[in-house]
Design a protein around this motif. Sequence first.
Motif, PDB file in Angstrom:
ATOM      1  N   ARG A   1       1.439   7.748   4.616  1.00  0.00           N
ATOM      2  CA  ARG A   1       2.161   8.550   3.854  1.00  0.00           C
ATOM      3  C   ARG A   1       2.738   9.402   5.190  1.00  0.00           C
ATOM      4  NH1 ARG A   1       4.794   9.877  -0.223  1.00  0.00           N
ATOM      5  NH2 ARG A   1       4.379  12.038  -1.028  1.00  0.00           N
TER       6      ARG A   1
ATOM      7  N   SER B   1       5.958   7.647   6.068  1.00  0.00           N
ATOM      8  CA  SER B   1       6.918   7.534   5.002  1.00  0.00           C
ATOM      9  C   SER B   1       7.650   8.821   4.772  1.00  0.00           C
ATOM     10  CB  SER B   1       6.347   6.761   3.755  1.00  0.00           C
ATOM     11  OG  SER B   1       5.425   7.785   3.182  1.00  0.00           O
ATOM     12  N   THR B   2       6.947   9.957   5.045  1.00  0.00           N
ATOM     13  CA  THR B   2       7.617  11.281   4.565  1.00  0.00           C
ATOM     14  C   THR B   2       7.989  12.172   5.762  1.00  0.00           C
ATOM     15  OG1 THR B   2       5.395  12.272   4.794  1.00  0.00           O
ATOM     16  CG2 THR B   2       6.089  11.302   2.591  1.00  0.00           C
TER      17      THR B   2
ATOM     18  N   TYR C   1       0.771  -1.162   0.171  1.00  0.00           N
ATOM     19  CA  TYR C   1       0.076   0.155   0.025  1.00  0.00           C
ATOM     20  C   TYR C   1       0.922   1.337   0.095  1.00  0.00           C
ATOM     21  CZ  TYR C   1      -3.960  -3.034   1.009  1.00  0.00           C
ATOM     22  OH  TYR C   1      -4.985  -4.013   0.870  1.00  0.00           O
ATOM     23  N   ARG C   2       2.177   1.192  -0.044  1.00  0.00           N
ATOM     24  CA  ARG C   2       2.789   2.369   0.179  1.00  0.00           C
ATOM     25  C   ARG C   2       2.877   3.280  -0.957  1.00  0.00           C
ATOM     26  NH1 ARG C   2       8.865   0.887   1.197  1.00  0.00           N
ATOM     27  NH2 ARG C   2       8.347  -0.393  -0.650  1.00  0.00           N
ATOM     28  N   ASP C   3       2.667   2.504  -2.442  1.00  0.00           N
ATOM     29  CA  ASP C   3       2.829   3.420  -3.568  1.00  0.00           C
ATOM     30  C   ASP C   3       1.268   4.011  -3.911  1.00  0.00           C
ATOM     31  OD1 ASP C   3       5.262   2.812  -3.939  1.00  0.00           O
ATOM     32  OD2 ASP C   3       4.857   1.252  -5.547  1.00  0.00           O
ATOM     33  N   LEU C   4       0.225   3.381  -3.090  1.00  0.00           N
ATOM     34  CA  LEU C   4      -1.372   3.728  -3.358  1.00  0.00           C
ATOM     35  C   LEU C   4      -1.139   4.920  -2.377  1.00  0.00           C
ATOM     36  CD1 LEU C   4      -3.970   3.151  -4.560  1.00  0.00           C
ATOM     37  CD2 LEU C   4      -4.521   1.972  -2.423  1.00  0.00           C
TER      38      LEU C   4
ATOM     39  N   ALA D   1       1.202   7.110  -1.609  1.00  0.00           N
ATOM     40  CA  ALA D   1       1.825   8.164  -2.169  1.00  0.00           C
ATOM     41  C   ALA D   1       0.956   8.825  -3.221  1.00  0.00           C
ATOM     42  CB  ALA D   1       3.094   7.805  -2.702  1.00  0.00           C
ATOM     43  N   GLU D   2       0.177   7.884  -3.957  1.00  0.00           N
ATOM     44  CA  GLU D   2      -0.606   8.428  -5.041  1.00  0.00           C
ATOM     45  C   GLU D   2      -1.817   9.113  -4.559  1.00  0.00           C
ATOM     46  OE1 GLU D   2      -3.473   6.524  -8.445  1.00  0.00           O
ATOM     47  OE2 GLU D   2      -1.935   5.125  -7.562  1.00  0.00           O
TER      48      GLU D   2
END
Length: 371
Positions: free
Chosen positions: A273, A276-277, A181-184, A186-187
């Motif tokens: 999110r 991760s940021t 789910y990390r990329d989702l 970010a999107e």
Amino acid sequence: MSDTAVTIVLGTRPEIIKLAPVIDACEERGVGYSVVHTGQHYSEELDAVFFDQLELPTPDHNLAVGSGSHSAQTGAMIREIESVFLDEEPEVVLVQGDTNTVLAGSIAASKLDCVLGHVEAGLRSFDRGMPEEVNRVLADHAADYLFCPTDQAARYLREEGVPVDRIEVTGNTIVDSVIGYRDLAAEKSRVLAENDLTADEFCLLTAHRAENVDDRARFSSLLDGVAGFASESGLDVVYPIHPRARERLDEFEIDLPSAITTVEPQDFLDFLRLESTARLVFTDSGGVQEEACILGTPCVTLRDNTERPETVDVGANRVVGVGPDAIAAGARDALDAGTDWENPFGDGRAADRILDLVGVGPATSVGGVSG
């Protein structure tokens, strides 16, 4: 005889996140399964968001147990969970972690002689003052399958005399979820823009454990320490505040330091999110320690111990307590050390290994893992 091969018992948002990969794996294999939601975390709105974001089916059973003393809550769960087990006669019951839901599911399964698998087995803080420590120890010793996230967790179980044929190192299902789910996040997440945050220019704080927020002196010290580092470093701090913690702020008449901004509890993608940021994470949560480690975000743990020592061993985490000087020192050290560590929690295929080991559905070829 029921067609249910696996009954998954959960009741809190961390359990939803960590068992989502197991549910997905059951779907992919065509395994008959059911989900029992005890309602231990009883925010219907937030739970619905979690199931929706993770694209999970609505639980088959929602027990809506809600709050209460530990004993009353656990007892109510045992009674209701037992009724489900008697009706469904599952081949395997799966529980995850260290909550009252885990304890209740484990007791109900063991009393009915159901096969019980404990996901994330073998964690130890060695602090019996934590209700979670008692829950996880009892669940481990009741379980037929102990699915350990790391080799260290497996060693703890062997040292306690758990039969070695019950112990398997599978990796941690949180890696499955974070990778998936990390990329989702970010999107789709807009949490940075909505809170006027810039990636790598803020710290994330979570604090909700009773030993911290129910003690006025500890809670004040924790907040002062985080705020002191924020002022020193020039980094803002965002605090998705748990309802329990907000109540204690009001009850204790604690003035929140201006360097700390509270926001409402976040759904999974938004929180992922933020993790991760963030430049740094301050937390008293075991799950957040893991997630920060997997995401490559330095972590400072606002507790006197941790059941995730692997995060400390690889250099991702500092356990500092709640003293302001120790918090600031730990944060400085974490930022100076960088983020070049190896994730100790596996390769993101834990759910497949768990279903392979309990023998439901077609087997995969993922093989073993070393934590």
